[in-house]
Design a protein around this motif. Structure first.
Motif, PDB file in Angstrom:
ATOM      1  N   SER A 142      13.884  -1.239   6.861  1.00  0.00           N
ATOM      2  CA  SER A 142      13.802   0.055   7.549  1.00  0.00           C
ATOM      3  C   SER A 142      12.816   0.987   6.861  1.00  0.00           C
ATOM      4  O   SER A 142      12.071   1.721   7.516  1.00  0.00           O
ATOM      5  N   ALA A 143      12.804   0.967   5.534  1.00  0.00           N
ATOM      6  CA  ALA A 143      11.889   1.840   4.804  1.00  0.00           C
ATOM      7  C   ALA A 143      10.446   1.354   4.909  1.00  0.00           C
ATOM      8  O   ALA A 143       9.516   2.152   4.875  1.00  0.00           O
ATOM      9  N   ALA A 144      10.242   0.052   5.060  1.00  0.00           N
ATOM     10  CA  ALA A 144       8.885  -0.496   5.109  1.00  0.00           C
ATOM     11  C   ALA A 144       8.206  -0.266   6.455  1.00  0.00           C
ATOM     12  O   ALA A 144       7.011  -0.513   6.584  1.00  0.00           O
ATOM     13  N   ILE A 145       8.943   0.226   7.449  1.00  0.00           N
ATOM     14  CA  ILE A 145       8.333   0.518   8.752  1.00  0.00           C
ATOM     15  C   ILE A 145       7.241   1.574   8.600  1.00  0.00           C
ATOM     16  O   ILE A 145       6.231   1.545   9.304  1.00  0.00           O
ATOM     17  N   GLY A 146       7.399   2.472   7.662  1.00  0.00           N
ATOM     18  CA  GLY A 146       6.400   3.519   7.435  1.00  0.00           C
ATOM     19  C   GLY A 146       5.056   2.992   6.990  1.00  0.00           C
ATOM     20  O   GLY A 146       4.040   3.681   7.122  1.00  0.00           O
ATOM     21  N   GLY A 170       2.661   3.011   9.776  1.00  0.00           N
ATOM     22  CA  GLY A 170       2.071   4.330  10.001  1.00  0.00           C
ATOM     23  C   GLY A 170       0.904   4.597   9.065  1.00  0.00           C
ATOM     24  O   GLY A 170      -0.092   5.215   9.464  1.00  0.00           O
ATOM     25  N   ALA A 171       0.998   4.145   7.820  1.00  0.00           N
ATOM     26  CA  ALA A 171      -0.112   4.315   6.882  1.00  0.00           C
ATOM     27  C   ALA A 171      -1.325   3.513   7.334  1.00  0.00           C
ATOM     28  O   ALA A 171      -2.465   3.991   7.257  1.00  0.00           O
ATOM     29  N   GLY A 172      -1.086   2.311   7.841  1.00  0.00           N
ATOM     30  CA  GLY A 172      -2.203   1.500   8.355  1.00  0.00           C
ATOM     31  C   GLY A 172      -2.868   2.150   9.551  1.00  0.00           C
ATOM     32  O   GLY A 172      -4.106   2.175   9.664  1.00  0.00           O
ATOM     33  N   ILE A 173      -2.076   2.703  10.455  1.00  0.00           N
ATOM     34  CA  ILE A 173      -2.629   3.400  11.625  1.00  0.00           C
ATOM     35  C   ILE A 173      -3.423   4.627  11.172  1.00  0.00           C
ATOM     36  O   ILE A 173      -4.512   4.925  11.692  1.00  0.00           O
ATOM     37  N   GLY A 174      -2.899   5.354  10.183  1.00  0.00           N
ATOM     38  CA  GLY A 174      -3.591   6.540   9.674  1.00  0.00           C
ATOM     39  C   GLY A 174      -4.937   6.204   9.056  1.00  0.00           C
ATOM     40  O   GLY A 174      -5.930   6.917   9.273  1.00  0.00           O
ATOM     41  N   VAL A 199      -3.629   9.309   2.913  1.00  0.00           N
ATOM     42  CA  VAL A 199      -2.831   8.407   3.754  1.00  0.00           C
ATOM     43  C   VAL A 199      -2.326   7.221   2.927  1.00  0.00           C
ATOM     44  O   VAL A 199      -1.177   6.789   3.062  1.00  0.00           O
ATOM     45  N   GLU A 200      -3.152   6.716   2.032  1.00  0.00           N
ATOM     46  CA  GLU A 200      -2.750   5.594   1.182  1.00  0.00           C
ATOM     47  C   GLU A 200      -1.639   6.010   0.213  1.00  0.00           C
ATOM     48  O   GLU A 200      -0.738   5.220  -0.083  1.00  0.00           O
ATOM     49  N   ALA A 201      -1.688   7.245  -0.270  1.00  0.00           N
ATOM     50  CA  ALA A 201      -0.631   7.733  -1.168  1.00  0.00           C
ATOM     51  C   ALA A 201       0.703   7.781  -0.434  1.00  0.00           C
ATOM     52  O   ALA A 201       1.742   7.380  -0.997  1.00  0.00           O
ATOM     53  N   ILE A 202       0.702   8.236   0.806  1.00  0.00           N
ATOM     54  CA  ILE A 202       1.941   8.263   1.590  1.00  0.00           C
ATOM     55  C   ILE A 202       2.453   6.842   1.792  1.00  0.00           C
ATOM     56  O   ILE A 202       3.659   6.570   1.694  1.00  0.00           O
ATOM     57  N   GLY A 203       1.535   5.896   2.061  1.00  0.00           N
ATOM     58  CA  GLY A 203       1.939   4.490   2.209  1.00  0.00           C
ATOM     59  C   GLY A 203       2.538   3.929   0.931  1.00  0.00           C
ATOM     60  O   GLY A 203       3.525   3.179   0.966  1.00  0.00           O
ATOM     61  N   LEU A 204       1.984   4.304  -0.216  1.00  0.00           N
ATOM     62  CA  LEU A 204       2.524   3.816  -1.494  1.00  0.00           C
ATOM     63  C   LEU A 204       3.892   4.427  -1.789  1.00  0.00           C
ATOM     64  O   LEU A 204       4.772   3.752  -2.340  1.00  0.00           O
ATOM     65  N   PHE A 205       4.076   5.705  -1.440  1.00  0.00           N
ATOM     66  CA  PHE A 205       5.399   6.314  -1.596  1.00  0.00           C
ATOM     67  C   PHE A 205       6.433   5.585  -0.737  1.00  0.00           C
ATOM     68  O   PHE A 205       7.563   5.337  -1.162  1.00  0.00           O
ATOM     69  N   ASP A 206       6.026   5.235   0.472  1.00  0.00           N
ATOM     70  CA  ASP A 206       6.931   4.512   1.364  1.00  0.00           C
ATOM     71  C   ASP A 206       7.257   3.129   0.802  1.00  0.00           C
ATOM     72  O   ASP A 206       8.401   2.685   0.851  1.00  0.00           O
ATOM     73  N   LEU A 207       6.270   2.470   0.245  1.00  0.00           N
ATOM     74  CA  LEU A 207       6.515   1.160  -0.372  1.00  0.00           C
ATOM     75  C   LEU A 207       7.453   1.284  -1.567  1.00  0.00           C
ATOM     76  O   LEU A 207       8.326   0.439  -1.774  1.00  0.00           O
ATOM     77  N   MET A 208       7.302   2.360  -2.331  1.00  0.00           N
ATOM     78  CA  MET A 208       8.186   2.587  -3.471  1.00  0.00           C
ATOM     79  C   MET A 208       9.632   2.785  -3.007  1.00  0.00           C
ATOM     80  O   MET A 208      10.572   2.238  -3.607  1.00  0.00           O
ATOM     81  N   VAL A 209       9.832   3.551  -1.941  1.00  0.00           N
ATOM     82  CA  VAL A 209      11.175   3.759  -1.408  1.00  0.00           C
ATOM     83  C   VAL A 209      11.763   2.446  -0.925  1.00  0.00           C
ATOM     84  O   VAL A 209      12.944   2.147  -1.134  1.00  0.00           O
ATOM     85  N   ALA A 210      10.954   1.616  -0.284  1.00  0.00           N
ATOM     86  CA  ALA A 210      11.430   0.315   0.196  1.00  0.00           C
ATOM     87  C   ALA A 210      11.873  -0.562  -0.977  1.00  0.00           C
ATOM     88  O   ALA A 210      12.911  -1.240  -0.905  1.00  0.00           O
ATOM     89  N   MET A 211      11.117  -0.573  -2.045  1.00  0.00           N
ATOM     90  CA  MET A 211      11.485  -1.371  -3.216  1.00  0.00           C
ATOM     91  C   MET A 211      12.732  -0.825  -3.898  1.00  0.00           C
ATOM     92  O   MET A 211      13.552  -1.583  -4.411  1.00  0.00           O
ATOM     93  N   MET A 212      12.884   0.497  -3.890  1.00  0.00           N
ATOM     94  CA  MET A 212      14.103   1.074  -4.455  1.00  0.00           C
ATOM     95  C   MET A 212      15.330   0.690  -3.640  1.00  0.00           C
ATOM     96  O   MET A 212      16.402   0.470  -4.206  1.00  0.00           O
TER      97      MET A 212
END
Length: 159
Positions: free
Chosen positions: A98-102, A105-109, A142-155
């Motif tokens: 669910s967290a990795a869905i974001g 969005g980073a790829g689209i951005g 946009v890449e920073a937001i994607g990395l934050f989302d990846l961090m949340v997914a890993m957490m």
């Protein structure tokens, strides 16, 4: 001030809810034909109810021990079954997915940033250098937001 008003309410609530639990313990430890050592009138009165002959400290100690035992059983119970372990794993995987869905969005951005760069350079080629620096800045955000989302997914999965 608030503690003085709150403590009697908690004590009366605990006394009214846990007396049923404490009565078997109290009755087994006190004999019914014991002469009361401490009566309100000051005289020694023979009581048929063993709960009335007890001192307040003894009753509170029994209630505290009963509460500790009841709470201790609930907090020390850990899950050991394979089903519970599997359910935890499934919930971790669902949270990670669910967290990795974001990340989509980073790829689209990123695609939109570089599409806007191409359109802008095609309209005004003389501004290519300045537009490219803006595009790189947008890409970084946009890449920073994607990395934050990846961090949340890993957490969700590993913490």
């Amino acid at each position: 001030m608030a503690a003085r008003m709150f403590a009697p309410k908690v004590a009366s609530l605990m006394g009214s809810t846990s007396t049923k639990v404490a009565r078997p313990v109290v009755r087994s430890g006190v004999k019914a034909n014991v002469v009361s050592q401490r009566a309100f009138s000051g005289t020694s009165v023979r009581s048929s109810a063993p709960f009335q002959t007890m001192k307040r400290q003894q009753a509170s100690q029994i209630l505290a021990a009963t509460t500790r035992n009841a709470m201790g059983r609930q907090t020390t119970r850990s899950f050991n079954s394979e089903i519970a372990t599997a359910m935890v794993q499934v919930s971790q995987n669902l949270g990670m997915g669910s967290a990795a869905i974001g990340l989509g969005g980073a790829g689209i951005g990123i695609g939109m940033v570089f599409a806007a760069l191409l359109t802008s350079v095609a309209r005004n080629p003389s501004m290519r250098g300045q537009l490219f620096s803006y595009a790189i800045l947008g890409f970084a955000f946009v890449e920073a937001i994607g990395l934050f989302d990846l961090m949340v997914a890993m957490m969700c999965k590993y913490v």
